[in-house]
Design an enzyme around this catalytic site. Structure first.
Site, PDB file in Angstrom:
ATOM      1  N   HIS A  39      -2.784  11.182   6.269  1.00 42.53           N
ATOM      2  CA  HIS A  39      -3.624   9.967   5.296  1.00 42.53           C
ATOM      3  C   HIS A  39      -2.571   9.030   5.273  1.00 42.53           C
ATOM      4  O   HIS A  39      -2.762   7.683   5.359  1.00 42.53           O
ATOM      5  CB  HIS A  39      -4.144  10.527   4.305  1.00 42.53           C
ATOM      6  CG  HIS A  39      -4.879   9.397   3.399  1.00 42.53           C
ATOM      7  ND1 HIS A  39      -4.079   8.658   2.447  1.00 42.53           N
ATOM      8  CD2 HIS A  39      -5.929   8.833   3.505  1.00 42.53           C
ATOM      9  CE1 HIS A  39      -4.928   7.704   1.980  1.00 42.53           C
ATOM     10  NE2 HIS A  39      -5.920   7.790   2.633  1.00 42.53           N
ATOM     11  N   HIS A  75      -1.883   5.801   7.593  1.00 39.76           N
ATOM     12  CA  HIS A  75      -1.487   4.463   6.764  1.00 39.76           C
ATOM     13  C   HIS A  75      -0.116   4.402   6.228  1.00 39.76           C
ATOM     14  O   HIS A  75       0.405   5.261   5.500  1.00 39.76           O
ATOM     15  CB  HIS A  75      -2.300   4.575   5.377  1.00 39.76           C
ATOM     16  CG  HIS A  75      -4.023   4.614   5.749  1.00 39.76           C
ATOM     17  ND1 HIS A  75      -4.488   5.679   5.038  1.00 39.76           N
ATOM     18  CD2 HIS A  75      -4.937   3.877   6.438  1.00 39.76           C
ATOM     19  CE1 HIS A  75      -5.868   5.350   5.623  1.00 39.76           C
ATOM     20  NE2 HIS A  75      -6.084   4.070   6.291  1.00 39.76           N
ATOM     21  N   GLU A 101       1.075  -0.236   2.762  1.00 40.47           N
ATOM     22  CA  GLU A 101      -0.120  -1.220   2.874  1.00 40.47           C
ATOM     23  C   GLU A 101       0.137  -1.996   1.421  1.00 40.47           C
ATOM     24  O   GLU A 101      -0.402  -3.316   1.494  1.00 40.47           O
ATOM     25  CB  GLU A 101      -1.455  -0.516   2.830  1.00 40.47           C
ATOM     26  CG  GLU A 101      -2.869  -1.125   2.695  1.00 40.47           C
ATOM     27  CD  GLU A 101      -4.198  -0.822   2.809  1.00 40.47           C
ATOM     28  OE1 GLU A 101      -3.790   0.599   2.864  1.00 40.47           O
ATOM     29  OE2 GLU A 101      -4.987  -1.341   2.860  1.00 40.47           O
ATOM     30  N   HIS A 136      -1.607  -0.623   9.029  1.00 39.50           N
ATOM     31  CA  HIS A 136      -1.151  -1.750   8.015  1.00 39.50           C
ATOM     32  C   HIS A 136       0.190  -2.234   8.313  1.00 39.50           C
ATOM     33  O   HIS A 136       0.487  -3.222   8.847  1.00 39.50           O
ATOM     34  CB  HIS A 136      -1.504  -1.427   6.879  1.00 39.50           C
ATOM     35  CG  HIS A 136      -2.966  -0.910   6.446  1.00 39.50           C
ATOM     36  ND1 HIS A 136      -3.975  -1.777   6.763  1.00 39.50           N
ATOM     37  CD2 HIS A 136      -3.415   0.162   5.916  1.00 39.50           C
ATOM     38  CE1 HIS A 136      -5.245  -1.246   6.499  1.00 39.50           C
ATOM     39  NE2 HIS A 136      -4.753  -0.010   6.080  1.00 39.50           N
ATOM     40  N   ASP A 170     -11.179  -0.938  10.148  1.00 34.17           N
ATOM     41  CA  ASP A 170     -11.049  -0.297   8.967  1.00 34.17           C
ATOM     42  C   ASP A 170     -12.113  -0.191   7.882  1.00 34.17           C
ATOM     43  O   ASP A 170     -13.016   0.781   8.082  1.00 34.17           O
ATOM     44  CB  ASP A 170      -9.888  -1.119   8.121  1.00 34.17           C
ATOM     45  CG  ASP A 170      -9.257  -0.257   7.007  1.00 34.17           C
ATOM     46  OD1 ASP A 170      -9.562   0.702   6.633  1.00 34.17           O
ATOM     47  OD2 ASP A 170      -8.069  -0.745   6.581  1.00 34.17           O
TER      48      ASP A 170
HETATM   49 ZN    ZN Z   1      -7.487   3.024   6.525  1.00 36.19          ZN
END
Ligand code: ZN
Length: 462
Positions: A215, A241, A244, A278, A329
């Site tokens: 994640h 991810h 971000e 991201h 997304d």
């Molecule tokens: Zn996402």
């Protein structure tokens, strides 16, 4: 059963090296087996009615989030942020049944196909029942996504997510996260079940793929990343991810003394298998580390704008020859045009200059953006889309009745489409040689739309 070869003819098509005229190609068993430009239509060929483009792989999706798109645009607090949006998302998550998840994904995937995406990287972390209990079949929720993909006709790159902690340094998960949580062992079991499930779906052409997914660095430990990577195939894509939000960068610095991408580069190592979703907040060293590893930066321009993430340093990243693709997304937008336009405009607004993303060999911004998004999406989703021999026969036809499509010369066509057309101009879409969108329409559109409307009312307004 061996398919017979079907010929197609089109006046102009975007090939890997650029636009070509009078293109004839043949498709057999869902793959392109010949392609010739400056050709002639043969008697049994299907004549495509407008310019033909490859479809694109959408490299980052959380299907269920579509149900809440547009609902969070209400100011509740002068400091509304990504983190207050996430609180709303967690409330929605608590309500979703497997059936709801499938209904949302089915209509979403139909909308994606209509928007010119024919493969989707599904970053899938909603694994367990309400309350956090695992389903008897650990891949229950993943199977709902596979069913949705098959009804819609899209290819799914399933990315089951390992999510164990709520913050850096193995912090205990919080109450909103119970449906996401696995240990390394239960994750590996889930992954095996996903692999089996994929074999039962995807009627043809190996259309569904499997990847590995963490994640975020908030949600897993170094030991977990190493255990999972050692236990699973050494060739499939790895998504995460990363970087971000500024807060995430600061928390990572406080925990490790390193910024997130720096940590991943130093402690695990980046390769072209990685898709860093991201990667908004990079210093020069991190930017070069991603670019030189040939990993893909998974840019989600409309979601990143919606969540106030920041501006990805795309100009510097391209100078370093970095690879990137696009994802929808949270699905506040399902439009290749809007993603690419938002990416380019974010750079212009920051730099107070025009025409930021291009190459010496391709100074048409729209053409450059489209080709880069195609290549990055392919790499991150483990597919080969694009009009070339041996590739899956996925392509779309633009509406030549629109003046900017019908009257433009090849060199201007993508710029006209990306920078000056807001209506959907994707008329027909083919996936693995099968026509899925015909004259702007999908065969299951009406029934799926009604089911989706019932789920919106139940999940958001009940
Ligand atoms: Zn996402």
């Amino acid at each position: 059963m061996q398919d017979i070869s079907q010929g197609y003819f089109v006046e102009r098509a975007l090939l890997p090296n650029g636009w070509a005229d009078n293109v004839r190609f043949t498709v057999q068993d869902g793959y392109i087996n010949t392609i010739v430009s400056d050709s002639e239509k043969q008697y049994e060929d299907i004549l495509l009615s407008g310019p033909v483009l490859p479809t694109i792989a959408n490299l980052h999706s959380h299907a269920f989030q579509r149900v809440m798109a547009g609902v969070a645009e209400v100011s509740l607090d002068p400091n509304d942020s990504f983190w207050s949006w996430r609180d709303l998302m967690y409330k929605v998550v608590q309500k979703l049944t497997p059936n709801d998840a499938r209904v949302i994904a089915t209509y979403l995937y139909i909308e994606m196909l209509k928007a010119g995406y024919s493969q989707v990287g599904e970053f899938h972390y909603l694994h367990h029942a309400q309350g956090g209990q695992a389903y008897d079949q650990p891949a229950e929720m993943a199977m709902q996504l596979l069913q949705a993909a098959d009804v819609s006709g899209i290819g799914l790159t399933l990315l089951p997510v390992l999510y164990s902690h709520s913050g850096f340094g193995a912090q205990m998960p919080n109450a909103g996260q119970t449906r996401f949580i696995n240990t390394s062992d239960s994750y590996l079991n889930l992954h095996r079940n996903c692999e089996k499930a994929i074999l039962n779906y995807g009627r043809q052409n190996d259309i569904h793929k499997l990847g590995i997914c963490f994640h975020s660095l908030r949600a897993v430990t170094k030991n977990q990343i190493e255990t999972v990577l050692e236990s699973l195939s050494a060739t499939i894509p790895i998504h995460i991810h990363i970087a971000e939000q500024q807060k995430e960068v600061q928390d990572c610095l406080n925990w490790s003394g390193l910024r997130p991408v720096q940590w991943l580069h130093n402690e695990i190592g980046l390769t072209e298998r990685w898709c860093l979703v991201h990667a908004t907040h990079l210093d020069a060293h991190e930017l070069n580390a991603i670019a030189s590893s040939q990993a893909v930066a998974g840019l989600c321009p409309t979601t990143e704008a919606n969540l106030g993430d920041g501006i990805f340093p795309a100009v510097a990243y391209e100078k370093a020859k970095g690879r990137w693709g696009i994802g929808s997304d949270s699905h506040v937008s399902l439009s290749i045009v809007e993603e690419l336009r938002t990416l380019e405009y974010s750079q212009r607004l920051r730099d107070q200059q025009r025409n930021r993303l291009y190459q010496a060999t391709q100074n048409h911004v729209g053409d450059h953006l489209f080709q880069q998004a195609l290549l990055g999406g392919n790499q991150a989703c483990d597919v080969a889309l694009g009009l070339a021999v041996g590739h899956r026969a996925d392509f779309m036809v633009l509406d030549s009745k629109h003046p900017f499509i019908g009257a433009s010369e090849n060199k201007d066509l993508l710029n006209r489409w990306i920078f000056s057309c807001n209506e959907n101009l994707i008329k027909d879409v083919f996936v693995a040689g099968r026509q899925i969108i015909q004259n702007f329409h999908h065969e299951h559109e009406e029934s799926s739309r009604e089911a989706f409307m019932r789920v919106i009312k139940k999940v958001i307004y009940d």
